[in-house]
Scaffold this motif. Structure first.
Motif, PDB file in Angstrom:
ATOM      1  N   LEU A  85      12.203  -2.051  -1.847  1.00  0.00           N
ATOM      2  CA  LEU A  85      12.579  -0.834  -2.573  1.00  0.00           C
ATOM      3  C   LEU A  85      11.357   0.030  -2.876  1.00  0.00           C
ATOM      4  O   LEU A  85      10.292  -0.473  -3.227  1.00  0.00           O
ATOM      5  CB  LEU A  85      13.275  -1.181  -3.895  1.00  0.00           C
ATOM      6  N   SER A  86      11.543   1.346  -2.753  1.00  0.00           N
ATOM      7  CA  SER A  86      10.503   2.289  -3.180  1.00  0.00           C
ATOM      8  C   SER A  86      10.584   2.417  -4.702  1.00  0.00           C
ATOM      9  O   SER A  86      11.550   1.949  -5.322  1.00  0.00           O
ATOM     10  CB  SER A  86      10.749   3.655  -2.539  1.00  0.00           C
ATOM     11  N   LEU A  87       9.601   3.062  -5.297  1.00  0.00           N
ATOM     12  CA  LEU A  87       9.632   3.252  -6.749  1.00  0.00           C
ATOM     13  C   LEU A  87      10.837   4.079  -7.175  1.00  0.00           C
ATOM     14  O   LEU A  87      11.485   3.775  -8.180  1.00  0.00           O
ATOM     15  CB  LEU A  87       8.335   3.898  -7.235  1.00  0.00           C
ATOM     16  N   ASP A  88      11.173   5.122  -6.408  1.00  0.00           N
ATOM     17  CA  ASP A  88      12.350   5.940  -6.729  1.00  0.00           C
ATOM     18  C   ASP A  88      13.625   5.101  -6.673  1.00  0.00           C
ATOM     19  O   ASP A  88      14.499   5.220  -7.542  1.00  0.00           O
ATOM     20  CB  ASP A  88      12.466   7.130  -5.772  1.00  0.00           C
ATOM     21  N   GLU A  89      13.736   4.257  -5.647  1.00  0.00           N
ATOM     22  CA  GLU A  89      14.913   3.394  -5.520  1.00  0.00           C
ATOM     23  C   GLU A  89      14.969   2.363  -6.643  1.00  0.00           C
ATOM     24  O   GLU A  89      16.042   2.028  -7.152  1.00  0.00           O
ATOM     25  CB  GLU A  89      14.897   2.687  -4.162  1.00  0.00           C
ATOM     26  N   LEU A  90      13.813   1.893  -7.060  1.00  0.00           N
ATOM     27  CA  LEU A  90      13.730   0.923  -8.153  1.00  0.00           C
ATOM     28  C   LEU A  90      14.174   1.550  -9.474  1.00  0.00           C
ATOM     29  O   LEU A  90      14.917   0.941 -10.249  1.00  0.00           O
ATOM     30  CB  LEU A  90      12.297   0.419  -8.257  1.00  0.00           C
ATOM     31  N   VAL A  91      13.726   2.782  -9.718  1.00  0.00           N
ATOM     32  CA  VAL A  91      14.139   3.505 -10.928  1.00  0.00           C
ATOM     33  C   VAL A  91      15.653   3.729 -10.908  1.00  0.00           C
ATOM     34  O   VAL A  91      16.336   3.530 -11.916  1.00  0.00           O
ATOM     35  CB  VAL A  91      13.372   4.842 -11.052  1.00  0.00           C
ATOM     36  N   ALA A  92      16.188   4.113  -9.753  1.00  0.00           N
ATOM     37  CA  ALA A  92      17.635   4.333  -9.616  1.00  0.00           C
ATOM     38  C   ALA A  92      18.403   3.029  -9.830  1.00  0.00           C
ATOM     39  O   ALA A  92      19.464   3.019 -10.468  1.00  0.00           O
ATOM     40  CB  ALA A  92      17.949   4.920  -8.247  1.00  0.00           C
ATOM     41  N   ALA A 140       0.812  -1.217   0.000  1.00  0.00           N
ATOM     42  CA  ALA A 140       0.000   0.000   0.000  1.00  0.00           C
ATOM     43  C   ALA A 140       0.847   1.269   0.000  1.00  0.00           C
ATOM     44  O   ALA A 140       0.362   2.337  -0.342  1.00  0.00           O
ATOM     45  CB  ALA A 140      -0.939  -0.004   1.200  1.00  0.00           C
ATOM     46  N   ASN A 141       2.129   1.161   0.375  1.00  0.00           N
ATOM     47  CA  ASN A 141       3.044   2.311   0.358  1.00  0.00           C
ATOM     48  C   ASN A 141       3.852   2.382  -0.928  1.00  0.00           C
ATOM     49  O   ASN A 141       4.831   3.122  -1.001  1.00  0.00           O
ATOM     50  CB  ASN A 141       3.989   2.247   1.570  1.00  0.00           C
ATOM     51  N   GLN A 142       3.476   1.598  -1.915  1.00  0.00           N
ATOM     52  CA  GLN A 142       4.143   1.528  -3.216  1.00  0.00           C
ATOM     53  C   GLN A 142       5.607   1.091  -3.096  1.00  0.00           C
ATOM     54  O   GLN A 142       6.471   1.526  -3.845  1.00  0.00           O
ATOM     55  CB  GLN A 142       4.027   2.857  -3.974  1.00  0.00           C
ATOM     56  N   ARG A 143       5.849   0.195  -2.166  1.00  0.00           N
ATOM     57  CA  ARG A 143       7.175  -0.428  -2.038  1.00  0.00           C
ATOM     58  C   ARG A 143       7.082  -1.850  -2.572  1.00  0.00           C
ATOM     59  O   ARG A 143       6.050  -2.512  -2.426  1.00  0.00           O
ATOM     60  CB  ARG A 143       7.642  -0.457  -0.580  1.00  0.00           C
TER      61      ARG A 143
END
Length: 197
Positions: free
Chosen positions: A159-166, A124-127
């Motif tokens: 991982l968060s979406l930002d971390e996944l993109v990185a 639910a936190n998009q992780r």
């Protein structure tokens, strides 16, 4: 005599070639696909979903198009180019209050001359909750066993979406299996977030 025989053969095979090209079947692509060997399965979709989605929730399979607004959001927020086509994914909701608890996506993509089947889950936190390689054609098992792994891939969990993109960006110059898998996981997680935001 040889010329008339060649002409007769061309009349015979021309309609078959036109039909196969009209259906989008490339004779060389189909020939190469057979060289990849049978699909080797590491994990069943149901077992992967159990690892990716919270226990005690209601899981429903959804099939819907991604809205133009969601496509634009994915591109603007994360630089991910998604299609506004129909996707199938799994949605986990609380049994009592029906609140969103998680989602998962199972997909099959082309890899070299075969296919890679994988699954991605988010909470639910998009992780990312978990990522799994469910199967790959026999010839390419070695590509994944040596570099990415098979079955559940722990490197992505949490991982968060930002971390996944990185992560996908950092792995862009890695071997083919690693970089293509990282990009596929990123796209799948952003797709789930686009549906559930």
């Amino acid at each position: 005599m040889n010329l008339s025989r060649n002409r007769a053969l061309s009349y015979l095979f021309a309609p078959l070639l036109a039909l196969s090209l009209g259906l989008g079947i490339s004779p060389s692509a189909e020939a190469h696909k057979g060289h990849a060997g049978p699909m080797v399965h590491f994990m069943k979709s149901k077992a992967a979903l159990k690892q990716m989605l919270p226990a005690g929730v209601r899981i429903t399979k959804r099939k819907q198009p991604l809205s133009d607004d969601a496509v634009e959001w994915a591109e603007t927020q994360y630089g991910v180019d998604l299609d506004s086509k129909i996707y199938s994914y799994y949605l986990a909701t609380d049994k009592a209050d029906k609140s969103f608890r998680g989602a998962a996506y199972v997909n099959q993509m082309h890899y070299r001359h075969g296919d890679l089947k994988f699954a991605v889950g988010i909470d639910a936190n998009q992780r990312v909750t978990q990522v799994a390689i469910l199967g790959i054609n026999e010839k390419y098992v070695v590509d994944f066993e040596g570099n990415v792994g098979t079955g559940l891939i722990a490197d992505y969990a949490g991982l968060s979406l930002d971390e996944l993109v990185a992560k996908a960006k950092a792995l862009a110059s890695s071997d083919k299996a690693t970089r293509e898998f990282a990009a596929a996981v990123r796209d799948a997680a952003v797709l789930l977030a686009a549906f559930t935001r």
